[in-house]
Write a protein that holds these residues in place. Structure first.
Motif, PDB file in Angstrom:
ATOM      1  N   LEU A 286      16.095  -4.993  25.320  1.00 46.49           N
ATOM      2  CA  LEU A 286      16.222  -5.500  24.154  1.00 46.49           C
ATOM      3  C   LEU A 286      15.096  -5.860  23.259  1.00 46.49           C
ATOM      4  O   LEU A 286      13.972  -6.179  23.833  1.00 46.49           O
TER       5      LEU A 286
ATOM      6  N   ASP B 116      10.047   1.289  15.800  1.00 44.55           N
ATOM      7  CA  ASP B 116       9.762   1.465  17.237  1.00 44.55           C
ATOM      8  C   ASP B 116       8.581   1.250  18.240  1.00 44.55           C
ATOM      9  O   ASP B 116       8.220   0.772  18.951  1.00 44.55           O
ATOM     10  N   PRO B 117       7.178   1.689  17.172  1.00 46.44           N
ATOM     11  CA  PRO B 117       6.081   1.576  18.061  1.00 46.44           C
ATOM     12  C   PRO B 117       5.632  -0.039  17.966  1.00 46.44           C
ATOM     13  O   PRO B 117       4.450  -0.082  18.496  1.00 46.44           O
ATOM     14  N   GLU B 118       6.141  -0.965  17.322  1.00 48.90           N
ATOM     15  CA  GLU B 118       5.631  -1.968  17.198  1.00 48.90           C
ATOM     16  C   GLU B 118       6.767  -3.146  17.640  1.00 48.90           C
ATOM     17  O   GLU B 118       6.625  -4.332  17.394  1.00 48.90           O
ATOM     18  N   VAL B 119       7.637  -2.790  18.612  1.00 48.07           N
ATOM     19  CA  VAL B 119       8.800  -3.487  18.917  1.00 48.07           C
ATOM     20  C   VAL B 119       8.280  -4.237  20.330  1.00 48.07           C
ATOM     21  O   VAL B 119       7.708  -3.493  21.447  1.00 48.07           O
ATOM     22  N   ALA B 120       8.287  -5.733  20.576  1.00 40.62           N
ATOM     23  CA  ALA B 120       8.232  -6.125  21.838  1.00 40.62           C
ATOM     24  C   ALA B 120       9.692  -5.939  22.599  1.00 40.62           C
ATOM     25  O   ALA B 120      10.645  -6.276  22.260  1.00 40.62           O
ATOM     26  N   TRP B 121       9.692  -5.612  23.898  1.00 37.28           N
ATOM     27  CA  TRP B 121      10.955  -5.408  24.782  1.00 37.28           C
ATOM     28  C   TRP B 121      10.983  -6.451  25.803  1.00 37.28           C
ATOM     29  O   TRP B 121       9.837  -6.532  26.668  1.00 37.28           O
TER      30      TRP B 121
ATOM     31  N   TRP C 138       4.531  -5.801  17.249  1.00 40.68           N
ATOM     32  CA  TRP C 138       3.328  -5.558  17.923  1.00 40.68           C
ATOM     33  C   TRP C 138       2.300  -4.957  17.425  1.00 40.68           C
ATOM     34  O   TRP C 138       1.955  -3.555  17.835  1.00 40.68           O
TER      35      TRP C 138
ATOM     36  N   ILE D 265      17.717  -7.893  19.829  1.00 43.19           N
ATOM     37  CA  ILE D 265      18.648  -6.607  19.245  1.00 43.19           C
ATOM     38  C   ILE D 265      18.723  -5.475  20.465  1.00 43.19           C
ATOM     39  O   ILE D 265      17.575  -5.011  20.854  1.00 43.19           O
ATOM     40  N   PRO D 266      19.987  -5.150  20.697  1.00 39.89           N
ATOM     41  CA  PRO D 266      20.063  -4.073  21.869  1.00 39.89           C
ATOM     42  C   PRO D 266      19.520  -2.747  21.434  1.00 39.89           C
ATOM     43  O   PRO D 266      19.499  -2.531  20.177  1.00 39.89           O
TER      44      PRO D 266
ATOM     45  N   HIS E  79       6.734  -5.144  27.569  1.00 43.13           N
ATOM     46  CA  HIS E  79       6.257  -4.112  26.811  1.00 43.13           C
ATOM     47  C   HIS E  79       6.123  -4.408  25.226  1.00 43.13           C
ATOM     48  O   HIS E  79       7.035  -5.155  24.874  1.00 43.13           O
TER      49      HIS E  79
ATOM     50  N   VAL F 299      12.985  -7.722  20.787  1.00 42.89           N
ATOM     51  CA  VAL F 299      12.697  -8.915  20.151  1.00 42.89           C
ATOM     52  C   VAL F 299      12.629  -8.460  18.695  1.00 42.89           C
ATOM     53  O   VAL F 299      11.947  -7.563  18.110  1.00 42.89           O
ATOM     54  N   ARG F 300      13.607  -9.064  17.780  1.00 43.52           N
ATOM     55  CA  ARG F 300      13.846  -8.736  16.284  1.00 43.52           C
ATOM     56  C   ARG F 300      12.418  -8.684  15.610  1.00 43.52           C
ATOM     57  O   ARG F 300      11.663  -9.471  15.590  1.00 43.52           O
TER      58      ARG F 300
ATOM     59  N   TYR G 257      21.596  -0.629  19.285  1.00 41.03           N
ATOM     60  CA  TYR G 257      21.835  -0.993  17.822  1.00 41.03           C
ATOM     61  C   TYR G 257      20.571  -0.749  17.024  1.00 41.03           C
ATOM     62  O   TYR G 257      20.701  -0.156  15.796  1.00 41.03           O
TER      63      TYR G 257
ATOM     64  N   GLY H 190       5.199  -2.529  21.951  1.00 41.45           N
ATOM     65  CA  GLY H 190       5.434  -1.135  21.378  1.00 41.45           C
ATOM     66  C   GLY H 190       5.610   0.153  22.786  1.00 41.45           C
ATOM     67  O   GLY H 190       6.455  -0.173  23.560  1.00 41.45           O
ATOM     68  N   HIS H 191       4.799   0.941  22.763  1.00 44.64           N
ATOM     69  CA  HIS H 191       4.887   1.951  23.912  1.00 44.64           C
ATOM     70  C   HIS H 191       3.915   1.436  25.042  1.00 44.64           C
ATOM     71  O   HIS H 191       3.950   2.293  26.094  1.00 44.64           O
TER      72      HIS H 191
ATOM     73  N   VAL I 119       8.716 -10.452  15.535  1.00 43.06           N
ATOM     74  CA  VAL I 119       7.945 -10.016  16.350  1.00 43.06           C
ATOM     75  C   VAL I 119       7.369  -8.477  15.845  1.00 43.06           C
ATOM     76  O   VAL I 119       8.359  -7.753  16.056  1.00 43.06           O
TER      77      VAL I 119
END
Lengths: 484, 484
Positions: A109, A91-96, A146, A75-76, B99, A111-112, A79, B101-102, A144
């Protein structure tokens, strides 16, 4: 036999629940730990249980108007940012993903972690008129999150398998009905397939899904007295429809904003299943979900081996023909005792023993997992007899879980009583509650227990007049419990 | 009616194949483009076709000893690096998670481009003895390859859905049998389910899967004369087993190295299916895969509406009862012509028209997609009649594709002849070939055609004595074609 010791469960469910659970999962060959912390590998015996859960739910979804689809796993960032609660929540647990091949991406991006932010804009694009509604989409995929916690297979993993349903409706009534339809299907899964009695409720306002109007939940009780959030179904109101502009022309050609829902069940349900039913001998599965429902173990001496094995094979063939998932264990290099232990460990609900006596008397000996109850049955009509026994095994599993749950919902009307009751017994404690998140803190701090749900019906009178913590007027009945 | 124009396909399959394909995919509601280049959204009508493909293959896999499992979607960079060919082959097109999260991760994680590097070490862990072999695992999942090319739904997308099978065997014979079993199942899928005649062969040495001993391939021909690599099955030899240490104790307790395979089919198969069969009216699907096999369109006047619709509904109920996937289109707000166009566009293989004449004569009018052949059939035994017609529709699709393929395999024995033949006709050109990759270059440079396969049998005599390019002794017969 050294193999036997290695095979068996060494930890105790009662005294070291966490270690015992991890041992059952690995030794029953359900899952292994991946090299990266927080990730697991789901082995065939585990995945087969998940496939059966999928089959049940997926059939019910399709029977009630849901279509499967598949949206990108990324997901961009822009978005994700369009619905503010989602960003704050996840946001604090997103894999980028930041690089594709050797190049840095212009936009990161995600990972959803959940797919509202990528699915809702497409629903907005596809919905034009009231005739396009309701629109009901579901996907089976992995997501995912994190979270920096200890890996607990199925219960808590950074990547997990789930289904996520996303629907749009003309109005609140339609969306609310949808929310409840899915909650009821989740309840049905627990009650009728997983042999797990379940409570239905609502999450308190401060613990809703980000952006949701109402989060409804299925809670199940584990034998160590902790509650598992076993599935959730969210009425999202118009917040996502507004953020992503889902409007439609109603019958008078007037523009209206849709109401949306989302609902999901993950492989945590498998974790709860394993945790609830299994024992110090290993995995216990209800016959509905067991990859192998029946194992037939022939017990022979050299002089009668041929006839015993042939009799056993014949029974196996008849069961297989009738649709029973049966395994004939005629291995030469293992003795019957080893086989009993191995299949108990691996969660086969019904064992059939065949020795010379059974052959002579035209009978079979059936042994139930987990309680070991056994009975000698006629060889005639064995498929029907086995189906009856599998039903009985299911009913016993359910009854045992129900009995546990019933004794574990208590009441309290003070902070001390909450702490004392949960501290001593675990389980659920019902109290009056003012509705203020702050009143949850002292219990959370002292005991890591929280308000896991409030009644579904917002108009239901609270159990007590006063909040058990602050003494102000109670707005709701809170169910407190420790959680997974 | 303006809706009708908007609905229909405007591009020509013959004259603008690429644009026509993109239009069919979108207007038949199979897929949409995601906001990130290279990604698509698979809509319910597209996903339902993929689910049917899955159902067929998954059943065959399970019947032949394969277990489904699920491995993490991320692979640590150090794992990817353990098999050098895999790294070299995939490193330029890996999407990297850096990455969580942060926080920046200590080690980058590859979003799986294929899973040998994470699955093989677990197989190594699980295999101890010859009794553990063969071990056959499969997963249905999505993978990501960051190729910088134009998005072509299903054919070429950065994320795609597929299945990947991974197996380990005691010796070369076992692994080679496995490789061929899966290749044969892929061929069966194309021939018996997708109505697509397929060629089986081997990739030339320089175009094998990274690390493979042999890559076998299914190739199918598209109407524009290009070949599609429609599935691959790899005999990996011992390269992965050595890199990840899959050894086992044989019957004499001696340590041996296993031989492994991997094999995969992706949603590119759907792309080829759509491209091959569809036409300027829109999507054409074989009845085996069509989510809706039959649409019934009642044609009424106000004074006979009730009896016509009732007659149609009764036929629909009878078909549904017999297991036919049928849709009764009794919408009030669309005329029959609009409905015909819409269902042709969406790929329904059989249309049943019901007007007052059909009601009076106790008959039904059946119309085939795509050739429009129609016949009037008795209402009696309609389910059996419809099944016959669906079989006929399938047979016609297959025959048409087969006729095309047969005329499109030509021979050549010089560089000029290859260029001339492919340039003029497309299709396959067979030549003698010395086996040197350099001889592919002049054709690649001039025409973007390449060697798509060589015969499966390594000992097969080459078609010509000399390489058509360099004139040296021919080692193999090469099949040249333009590719997707």
């Amino acid at each position: 036999m050294s193999g036997e010791q290695e095979l068996g469960i060494t930890e105790s469910k009662e005294h070291s629940t966490g270690e015992w659970y991890a041992e059952v999962v690995q030794k029953a060959e359900l899952a292994d730990y991946a090299p990266m912390g927080g990730f697991i590998v789901t082995r065939p015996r585990g995945y087969a249980v998940w496939e059966r859960i999928q089959d049940h739910l997926d059939g019910w979804f399709k029977d009630t108007g849901v279509d499967n689809a598949y949206f990108p796993m990324f997901i961009p960032e822009s978005y994700l940012e369009r619905e503010k609660d989602i960003v704050e929540g996840f946001d604090p647990e997103v894999a980028w993903v930041t690089h594709g091949g050797h190049d840095e991406l212009e936009e990161r991006l995600a990972v959803r972690p959940t797919s509202e932010s990528i699915i809702t804009p497409f629903i907005a694009d596809w919905v034009r008129s009231h005739r396009d509604l309701p629109m009901r989409l579901n996907q089976w995929c992995s997501v995912v999150r994190w979270e920096a916690t200890e890996t607990k297979p199925f219960f808590r993993t950074k990547e997990f398998l789930w289904q996520e349903g996303h629907t749009a409706h003309a109005d609140e009534d339609g969306a609310w009905d949808e929310t409840m339809t899915r909650l009821d299907q989740y309840e049905r899964l627990y009650e009728d397939v997983m042999a797990m009695p379940a409570l239905k409720g609502r999450k308190p306002e401060h613990d809703k899904f980000p952006g949701a109007h109402t989060t409804t939940t299925i809670e199940t009780l584990m034998p160590d007295g902790k509650s598992v959030q076993a599935a959730t179904s969210h009425y999202l109101g118009t917040s996502f429809a507004e953020a992503f502009d889902i409007t439609y022309a109603d019958e008078d050609e007037e523009d209206q904003t849709a109401h949306t829902t989302s609902w999901g069940l993950s492989w945590r349900s498998m974790g709860a299943l394993i945790m609830l039913h299994s024992d110090d001998q290993g995995l216990v599965l209800p016959p509905t979900l067991a990859p192998t429902q029946v194992v037939i173990v022939p017990i022979w001496q050299e002089d009668n081996k041929e006839e015993v094995v042939e009799y056993a094979a014949d029974a196996a063939a008849e069961l297989e023909e009738a649709g029973v998932r049966v395994n004939l264990d005629d291995r030469d290099n293992r003795n019957p005792g080893f086989k009993y232990n191995e299949w108990e460990l691996k969660g086969v609900p019904l064992r059939i023993e065949v020795g010379p006596n059974e052959v002579e008397d035209d009978e079979l000996t059936l042994v139930h997992r987990p309680d070991g109850e056994n009975s000698v049955e006629s060889r005639d009509d064995i498929a029907a007899t086995v189906e009856d026994h599998l039903d009985t095994v299911y009913a016993k599993l359910y009854a045992s879980a129900e009995e546990t749950l019933e004794g574990e919902i208590r009441e309290a009307d003070s902070r001390e009583e909450i702490l004392g009751t949960i501290g001593q017994h675990g389980g659920y404690v019902k109290t009056g509650w003012c509705g203020d998140e702050d009143c949850e803190d002292p219990i959370k701090d002292a005991l890591a227990a929280e308000i896991v749900m409030v009644p579904l019906d917002r108009d239901e009178e609270p159990l007590h007049d006063d909040c058990a913590i602050c003494g102000d007027e109670a707005e709701e009945t809170a169910y407190w419990a420790k959680t997974y």
